[in-house]
Design an enzyme around this catalytic site. Structure first.
Site, mmCIF file in Angstrom:
data_model
loop_
_atom_site.group_PDB
_atom_site.id
_atom_site.type_symbol
_atom_site.label_atom_id
_atom_site.label_comp_id
_atom_site.label_asym_id
_atom_site.label_seq_id
_atom_site.Cartn_x
_atom_site.Cartn_y
_atom_site.Cartn_z
ATOM 1 N N GLU A 99 -14.925 -7.248 -5.630
ATOM 2 C CA GLU A 99 -13.794 -8.161 -5.116
ATOM 3 C C GLU A 99 -14.310 -9.464 -5.537
ATOM 4 O O GLU A 99 -14.302 -10.536 -4.934
ATOM 5 C CB GLU A 99 -13.642 -8.209 -3.685
ATOM 6 N N HIS A 113 -5.768 0.148 -1.786
ATOM 7 C CA HIS A 113 -5.593 -0.069 -0.393
ATOM 8 C C HIS A 113 -4.209 -0.393 -0.299
ATOM 9 O O HIS A 113 -3.589 -1.381 -0.791
ATOM 10 C CB HIS A 113 -6.324 -1.103 0.497
ATOM 11 N N GLU A 151 -10.892 3.524 -3.188
ATOM 12 C CA GLU A 151 -10.867 3.026 -1.960
ATOM 13 C C GLU A 151 -9.522 3.811 -1.302
ATOM 14 O O GLU A 151 -8.992 2.835 -0.422
ATOM 15 C CB GLU A 151 -11.407 1.821 -1.469
ATOM 16 N N ASN A 166 -15.107 -3.501 -9.479
ATOM 17 C CA ASN A 166 -14.346 -2.926 -8.566
ATOM 18 C C ASN A 166 -13.188 -3.943 -7.916
ATOM 19 O O ASN A 166 -13.911 -4.962 -7.362
ATOM 20 C CB ASN A 166 -15.155 -2.324 -7.339
ATOM 21 N N ASP A 191 -6.345 4.390 0.393
ATOM 22 C CA ASP A 191 -5.692 4.560 1.826
ATOM 23 C C ASP A 191 -4.436 3.888 1.938
ATOM 24 O O ASP A 191 -3.955 3.150 0.869
ATOM 25 C CB ASP A 191 -6.562 4.370 2.973
HETATM 26 C C1 XIL Z 1 -15.184 -1.787 4.980
HETATM 27 C C2 XIL Z 1 -15.577 -0.724 5.712
HETATM 28 O O1 XIL Z 1 -14.552 0.224 5.762
HETATM 29 C C3 XIL Z 1 -15.900 -1.240 7.285
HETATM 30 O O2 XIL Z 1 -16.601 -0.013 8.113
HETATM 31 C C4 XIL Z 1 -16.728 -2.618 7.272
HETATM 32 O O3 XIL Z 1 -16.819 -2.816 8.575
HETATM 33 C C5 XIL Z 1 -16.213 -3.458 6.254
HETATM 34 O O4 XIL Z 1 -15.962 -2.992 5.001
HETATM 35 N N1 XIL Z 1 -12.902 -3.370 0.616
HETATM 36 C C6 XIL Z 1 -14.428 -2.875 0.338
HETATM 37 C C7 XIL Z 1 -14.988 -1.861 1.401
HETATM 38 O O5 XIL Z 1 -14.724 -3.046 -0.972
HETATM 39 O O6 XIL Z 1 -16.451 -1.965 1.327
HETATM 40 C C8 XIL Z 1 -14.552 -2.611 2.581
HETATM 41 O O7 XIL Z 1 -15.127 -1.481 3.605
HETATM 42 C C9 XIL Z 1 -12.920 -2.305 3.055
HETATM 43 C C10 XIL Z 1 -12.443 -3.127 1.850
#
Ligand code: XIL
Length: 358
Positions: A154, A239, A269, A199, A271
């Site tokens: 990020e 996401h 990631e 990422n 979802d």
């Molecule tokens: C999130 C986790 O899922 C949580 O459990 C934690 O509290 C915060 O981080 N982008 C990312 C991940 O790259 O590392 C994040 O994960 C979600 C958003």
């Protein structure tokens, strides 16, 4: 690079969690999908992993690759400035290795997930010292064990502008934009065989902001490559927002450009943010699967990703429930298994991609 092949496939056919209990599969039109399939995996929340044997069983059944969700972040590894606490990460890694699962490392550099002492760093010298030591120490510790790292996470601004392409972060403030290439350089030096990934999120939406974010990723890769600094891949966090369409054309052009630059593509990631979807679970699950299907089809039509990782495995536990709360207060349904570990149509899509068939 990811995973160990189609480990555990023999377990997939039948049983209480078997995919044959699913609704009919949505079609995957994977023209470029390798016949051998794509490694599929999930991020693992350590608290659930420790407490819930059903999670461990589901990880073995459905996954080729595991990712410690939080335990390789600074917050977990470095409660205090001097020590490195690998206990959480080591539990998941030992489990993965014992069962022949692949691993991904998430993440070396992020503006979030930092302990208070790191957030309070005030000088360039201190930032540089801790940043360098962290990357060198952690990548060396897992040399030969974690084959691929999300080196930077990020780093693109949420809404980049030509004058301000990068996210405001403690690393940018103290070290300047060169921190990104420093991170890749240090990671490569610590483990020359590791695959190194940039990422990021919001790379698939149909808007100008997303298009700009994609351009910034390309620009960073080009800069690194021009300087001979190793970078091997891009992680699409994915996401996905249920209320947004996937920009299939824009995403495919982006991937085509990444492939021209010899990058691998990993979905890191996955979802679905379902806060705006109707309450009815079956309706919601169908809408989630439809969106995932559109997204995966868009990707699989133009590349064979290095892996498809979901951010968790069961609706019982997801960051979406906390971060994107539904107005009606109902629990979120963002992941491939429901809260009772029953596979949803989303899971069917993943297992089909895993087996390399529509
Ligand atoms: C999130 C986790 O899922 C949580 O459990 C934690 O509290 C915060 O981080 N982008 C990312 C991940 O790259 O590392 C994040 O994960 C979600 C958003």
């Amino acid at each position: 690079m990811l995973g160990t092949g189609l480990v555990g496939m023999a377990m997939l056919g039948t049983g209480s969690l078997g995919i044959d209990t699913l609704a009919p599969a949505l079609p995957l039109t994977q023209s470029a999908l390798a016949a051998t399939g794509v490694p599929v995996g999930a991020a693992v929340m350590i608290e659930d992993f420790r407490l819930d044997p059903r999670l461990r069983e589901a990880l073995l059944r459905y996954c080729d690759v595991l990712v410690p969700m939080n335990d390789l972040k600074w917050e977990a590894l470095r409660h205090d400035r001097d020590g490195f606490d690998y206990s959480g990460a080591d539990e998941v890694i030992a489990f993965a290795r014992r069962h022949g699962k692949g691993l991904r490392g998430h993440t070396l550099v992020w503006n979030d997930g930092l302990p208070a002492w790191a957030r309070a760093i005030v000088s360039r010298a201190e930032a540089e010292r801790e940043f360098n030591r962290h990357i060198e120490t952690v990548v060396s510790r897992f040399k030969g064990i974690i084959p691929v790292w999300d080196v930077v996470n990020e780093v693109i601004a949420h809404e980049p502008t030509p004058g301000r392409p990068l996210r405001d972060s403690i690393w940018l403030r103290h070290l300047g934009p060169g921190y990104i290439e420093t991170a890749f350089r240090l990671a490569a030096a610590a483990d020359p065989k590791a695959r190194l990934v940039i990422n990021d999120y919001d790379l698939e939406n149909p808007d100008a902001r997303t298009a700009q974010r994609r351009r910034e990723i390309i620009a960073i890769i080009r800069q690194l490559k021009d300087k001979g600094i190793p970078i091997h891949g891009v992680g699409l966090q994915a996401h996905l927002y249920a209320e947004r369409a996937v920009d299939v054309d824009g995403l495919q052009r982006f991937i085509a450009e990444l492939l021209r630059m010899d990058m691998t593509v990993t979905i890191t990631e996955l979802d679905v943010i379902d806060w705006r979807l109707p309450a009815d679970p079956a309706t919601r699950d169908a809408a989630v699967a439809k969106l995932v299907s559109t997204f995966l089809n868009a990707v699989l039509a133009v590349c064979s990703p290095a892996g498809i990782v979901t951010w968790g495995l069961t609706d019982k536990s997801s960051w979406i429930s906390e971060t994107f709360k539904r107005p009606d207060g109902l629990p979120a349904r963002p992941l491939p298994l429901d809260a009772a570990y029953r596979p949803k149509p989303f899971m069917n899509l993943l297992q089909n991609a895993r087996r390399g068939r529509a």
